[in-house]
Design an enzyme around this catalytic site. Structure first.
Site, short mmCIF file in Angstrom:
data_model
loop_
_atom_site.label_atom_id
_atom_site.label_comp_id
_atom_site.label_asym_id
_atom_site.label_seq_id
_atom_site.Cartn_x
_atom_site.Cartn_y
_atom_site.Cartn_z
N ARG A 210 -0.08 7.36 -2.65
CA ARG A 210 0.57 8.57 -1.57
C ARG A 210 1.95 8.71 -2.09
O ARG A 210 2.31 10.42 -2.11
CB ARG A 210 0.18 8.25 -0.60
CG ARG A 210 -1.18 8.51 0.31
CD ARG A 210 -1.42 7.93 1.51
NE ARG A 210 -2.18 6.54 1.17
CZ ARG A 210 -1.38 5.73 2.09
NH1 ARG A 210 -1.35 6.26 3.57
NH2 ARG A 210 -1.52 4.37 2.04
N HIS B 193 2.91 2.82 -8.81
CA HIS B 193 2.44 1.39 -8.66
C HIS B 193 3.62 1.37 -9.73
O HIS B 193 4.35 -0.14 -9.50
CB HIS B 193 0.72 1.18 -10.03
CG HIS B 193 0.37 2.06 -9.26
ND1 HIS B 193 -0.43 1.04 -8.18
CD2 HIS B 193 -0.58 2.54 -9.46
CE1 HIS B 193 -1.59 1.71 -7.28
NE2 HIS B 193 -2.22 2.23 -8.27
N LEU C 13 11.36 -20.59 -4.16
CA LEU C 13 10.32 -19.47 -3.51
C LEU C 13 8.91 -20.09 -4.15
O LEU C 13 9.22 -19.72 -5.26
CB LEU C 13 10.62 -17.75 -3.44
CG LEU C 13 9.73 -17.12 -3.12
CD1 LEU C 13 10.09 -17.31 -1.75
CD2 LEU C 13 10.38 -15.32 -3.68
N ASP D 173 0.75 -1.30 0.07
CA ASP D 173 0.46 0.08 0.09
C ASP D 173 0.69 1.34 0.08
O ASP D 173 1.90 1.23 0.39
CB ASP D 173 -1.07 0.23 1.00
CG ASP D 173 -1.87 1.22 1.65
OD1 ASP D 173 -2.42 1.37 -0.06
OD2 ASP D 173 -2.53 1.17 2.45
C1 FPP Z 1 -1.77 -0.02 -3.72
O1 FPP Z 1 -1.21 1.16 -3.09
C2 FPP Z 1 -1.47 -0.85 -4.45
C3 FPP Z 1 -2.06 -1.47 -5.81
C4 FPP Z 1 -3.79 -1.56 -5.73
C5 FPP Z 1 -1.42 -1.49 -6.66
C6 FPP Z 1 -0.05 -2.78 -6.53
C7 FPP Z 1 0.88 -2.81 -7.63
C8 FPP Z 1 1.84 -2.77 -8.07
C9 FPP Z 1 3.01 -2.26 -6.51
C10 FPP Z 1 2.26 -2.55 -9.02
C11 FPP Z 1 2.86 -4.20 -9.97
C12 FPP Z 1 2.85 -5.45 -9.08
C13 FPP Z 1 3.20 -6.61 -10.00
C14 FPP Z 1 3.14 -7.88 -9.44
C15 FPP Z 1 3.96 -6.93 -11.07
P1 FPP Z 1 -2.96 2.64 -3.69
O2 FPP Z 1 -2.50 2.98 -4.57
O3 FPP Z 1 -3.70 2.00 -2.50
O4 FPP Z 1 -1.78 4.24 -2.70
P2 FPP Z 1 -2.47 4.67 -2.01
O5 FPP Z 1 -2.93 3.94 -0.66
O6 FPP Z 1 -1.28 5.50 -1.42
O7 FPP Z 1 -3.88 5.24 -2.39
#
Ligand code: FPP
Length: 254
Positions: free
Chosen positions: A28, A41, A135, A24
């Protein structure tokens, strides 16, 4: 079959055997830099690489990452499509690295909602890495813990229609053998980055006795060092599984 933490005490090792992470804080991280959320992302993929590499080196056997929840479809359309593109790119570009590192990849969740190309890449990447055992990397995509329990329930009832007339026969293992991760032990350590302290419908059945670690660090900043700090915190936890300290000591010495 994996030991159920509500029934027995699993073998506890210094390094967690199974680590589950909610990645998460991408949005931000980007907003702090006046960048679009999607840049967070994209940067988050680097932390995924670091986590996979560190877990491999430290002897973690299972790493499960929450990449896209059933609820994330509600995000703006451009963000959802960038996330899908990142998954496609990662599957196209990273499989050779996973093969070098002895990583077996699996994707769990309701994959039927994804475009056919993505579904096909998932099938191919899973097949290419299926022989690896160092893994076990699982990506939860269009996943929700309640969805998982419901789909397990449906599969169980199809396999055992007789349970309908005699529900008293249903026990934990009857259901859990149909969960998406029935082949893995329950997570020892759950990590959520980004400062929020909730489980957000991730592996809700399996987290029954998991140690919960929350970090204020945004996911793109979550380095190998941060991950090792979480392992160090875990090493000092006393995992009692509903018992007392004294009972635990006699369990480990018996
Ligand atoms: C949450 O942060 C994150 C996600 C919903 C997406 C996670 C994806 C990745 C790390 C990239 C791709 C992954 C792979 C496995 C290739 P948020 O957007 O909710 O952040 P915020 O709370 O700050 O808004």
């Amino acid at each position: 079959m994996a030991i159920s933490s509500t029934i027995d005490i699993p073998v506890i090792s210094e390094v967690p055997k199974h680590v589950a992470i909610i990645m998460d804080g991408n949005g931000r991280w980007a907003a702090k830099r006046f960048l679009p959320r999607t840049a967070g992302h994209a940067r988050g993929v680097q932390s995924v690489r670091a986590a996979v590499e560190t877990c491999g080196k430290m002897g973690v056997r299972y790493l499960t990452l929450f990449a896209f929840s059933s609820e994330n479809w509600r995000r703006p359309a451009d963000e959802v499509s960038l996330l899908m593109r990142l998954f496609v790119q990662a599957l196209e570009r990273e499989v050779s690295r996973l093969l070098d590192q002895g990583v077996r990849l699996r994707v769990i969740g309701d994959l039927s909602a994804f475009e056919p190309k993505l579904q096909e890449l998932i099938v191919q990447a899973q097949a290419k890495t299926a022989h690896n055992d160092q893994l076990h990397l699982t990506i939860a995509a269009n996943y929700g813990g309640r969805w998982d329990i419901l789909q397990a329930m449906k599969k169980m009832m199809l396999a055992h229609p007789e349970y309908g007339a005699d529900p008293g026969r249903i026990d934990e293992s009857a259901l859990s053998e149909h969960l998406s991760m029935s082949w893995a032990p329950e997570p020892d350590l759950f990590i959520r980055t980004g400062g929020e302290q909730r489980v957000s419908n991730f592996l809700i059945w399996q987290l029954a006795y998991t140690e919960l670690f929350f970090s204020d660090c945004y996911w793109p900043d979550f380095s190998a060092e941060e991950l090792k700090n979480a392992f160090e915190w875990y090493r000092h936890r006393e995992r009692r599984f509903g018992r007392t300290s004294a009972q635990l000591q006699s369990h480990t010495t018996s």
